[in-house]
Design a protein around this motif. Structure first.
Motif, PDB file in Angstrom:
ATOM      1  N   LEU A   1       0.809  -1.215   0.000  1.00  0.00           N
ATOM      2  CA  LEU A   1       0.000   0.000   0.000  1.00  0.00           C
ATOM      3  C   LEU A   1       0.847   1.271   0.000  1.00  0.00           C
ATOM      4  N   SER A   2       2.088   1.175   0.459  1.00  0.00           N
ATOM      5  CA  SER A   2       2.939   2.366   0.485  1.00  0.00           C
ATOM      6  C   SER A   2       3.241   2.855  -0.926  1.00  0.00           C
ATOM      7  N   THR A   3       3.260   1.953  -1.897  1.00  0.00           N
ATOM      8  CA  THR A   3       3.463   2.351  -3.291  1.00  0.00           C
ATOM      9  C   THR A   3       2.131   2.502  -4.022  1.00  0.00           C
TER      10      THR A   3
ATOM     11  N   LEU B   1     -13.308   3.285  -2.673  1.00  0.00           N
ATOM     12  CA  LEU B   1     -13.654   2.399  -1.563  1.00  0.00           C
ATOM     13  C   LEU B   1     -13.974   3.214  -0.306  1.00  0.00           C
ATOM     14  N   ILE B   2     -13.191   4.246  -0.061  1.00  0.00           N
ATOM     15  CA  ILE B   2     -13.424   5.083   1.115  1.00  0.00           C
ATOM     16  C   ILE B   2     -14.748   5.829   0.984  1.00  0.00           C
ATOM     17  N   GLU B   3     -15.068   6.272  -0.211  1.00  0.00           N
ATOM     18  CA  GLU B   3     -16.307   7.015  -0.431  1.00  0.00           C
ATOM     19  C   GLU B   3     -17.549   6.144  -0.305  1.00  0.00           C
TER      20      GLU B   3
ATOM     21  N   LEU C   1      -7.903  -1.101   5.370  1.00  0.00           N
ATOM     22  CA  LEU C   1      -7.099  -0.441   4.334  1.00  0.00           C
ATOM     23  C   LEU C   1      -6.674   0.952   4.795  1.00  0.00           C
ATOM     24  N   VAL C   2      -7.622   1.701   5.337  1.00  0.00           N
ATOM     25  CA  VAL C   2      -7.332   3.055   5.813  1.00  0.00           C
ATOM     26  C   VAL C   2      -6.276   3.019   6.916  1.00  0.00           C
TER      27      VAL C   2
ATOM     28  N   SER D   1      -9.710  12.193   0.932  1.00  0.00           N
ATOM     29  CA  SER D   1     -10.876  11.292   0.938  1.00  0.00           C
ATOM     30  C   SER D   1     -11.100  10.715   2.330  1.00  0.00           C
ATOM     31  N   ILE D   2     -10.028  10.400   3.017  1.00  0.00           N
ATOM     32  CA  ILE D   2     -10.140   9.880   4.384  1.00  0.00           C
ATOM     33  C   ILE D   2     -10.736  10.929   5.314  1.00  0.00           C
ATOM     34  N   LEU D   3     -10.249  12.170   5.176  1.00  0.00           N
ATOM     35  CA  LEU D   3     -10.766  13.258   6.017  1.00  0.00           C
ATOM     36  C   LEU D   3     -12.227  13.555   5.723  1.00  0.00           C
TER      37      LEU D   3
END
Length: 226
Positions: free
Chosen positions: A168-170, A184-186, A197-198, A221-223
């Motif tokens: 996930l870092s890349t 996915l977050i939305e 994942l988050v 998106s997370i915020l």
């Protein structure tokens, strides 16, 4: 090699006998053909499983080119009725190969637009096991995003599950990978797999995440949805 002297009018010509190459040293073109045939056999073996499935689904003649095949299927989707149902079934059989192709992925996106819930779920299932590769593909990533939009959280959960196994870092700094993470977050931020994942994304270098063009989009998106 032998030579003979022949007098022709006032000219003296030297005529040399032709040298016949031994048959054993004559290059055969059959070897090249054999190698090409072997390469085709290897390639056919790699896609044999999908080809067998496609042959059961398609109603088009075998001689139809890939470009024309996409055109016929697009027309059938727009016609509706039984033609659309048959086209959806054929696209389902080939969704994996279509998704990684620019023109093919557009056809898959159109299929999702006309598909009913059951058909959309069947289309989505075609990319199970290929999410890691699809998330880095500009064509297939659009299909993953459409899956998230079109089917429920339960039926798109395999995307988050397979992404958890990726680096996930890349991925978060990749243009396509960051897009599917945002979708996915939305759409499923409340799902445990998306939350995992988050958490994995935030456990990395947050400063780098926020300072990167694509990582910043994921952070926003997370915020916005977290």
């Amino acid at each position: 090699m032998s030579a003979a002297v022949i007098v022709k009018n006032t000219f003296i010509c030297v005529v040399e006998d032709e040298i016949s190459l031994p048959l054993a040293r004559t290059r055969s073109r059959a070897n090249t053909a054999d190698v090409a045939t072997l390469d085709r056999q290897v390639a056919s073996t790699l896609i044999e499983e999908e080809d067998e499935e496609v042959s059961k689904c398609t109603s088009l003649p075998a001689a139809v080119s890939a470009k024309h095949r996409l055109g016929y299927l697009a027309v059938d989707l727009d016609v509706g009725g039984e033609a659309a149902v048959a086209a959806l079934n054929e696209i389902r059989c080939s969704v994996r190969s279509f998704a990684f192709d620019a023109a093919g992925s557009r056809l898959v996106l159109r299929a999702f637009e006309v598909a009913r819930t059951r058909e959309a779920k069947a289309l989505a299932a075609g990319l199970k096991g290929w999410v890691g590769e699809a998330a880095r593909s500009s064509s297939a990533c659009r299909v993953l995003e459409q899956i998230v939009r079109s089917v429920g959280t339960a039926d798109s959960a395999f995307i988050a599950e397979e992404l958890l196994a990726q680096d996930l870092s890349t991925l978060v700094l990749n243009a396509n990978g960051s897009s599917i993470l945002c979708r996915l977050i939305e759409y499923s931020v409340g799902d445990a797999r998306t939350q995992a994942l988050v958490d994995a994304v935030l456990s990395a270098d947050v400063a780098m995440l926020c300072g990167h063009k694509f990582g910043h989009e994921v952070a926003m998106s997370i915020l916005s949805n977290g």
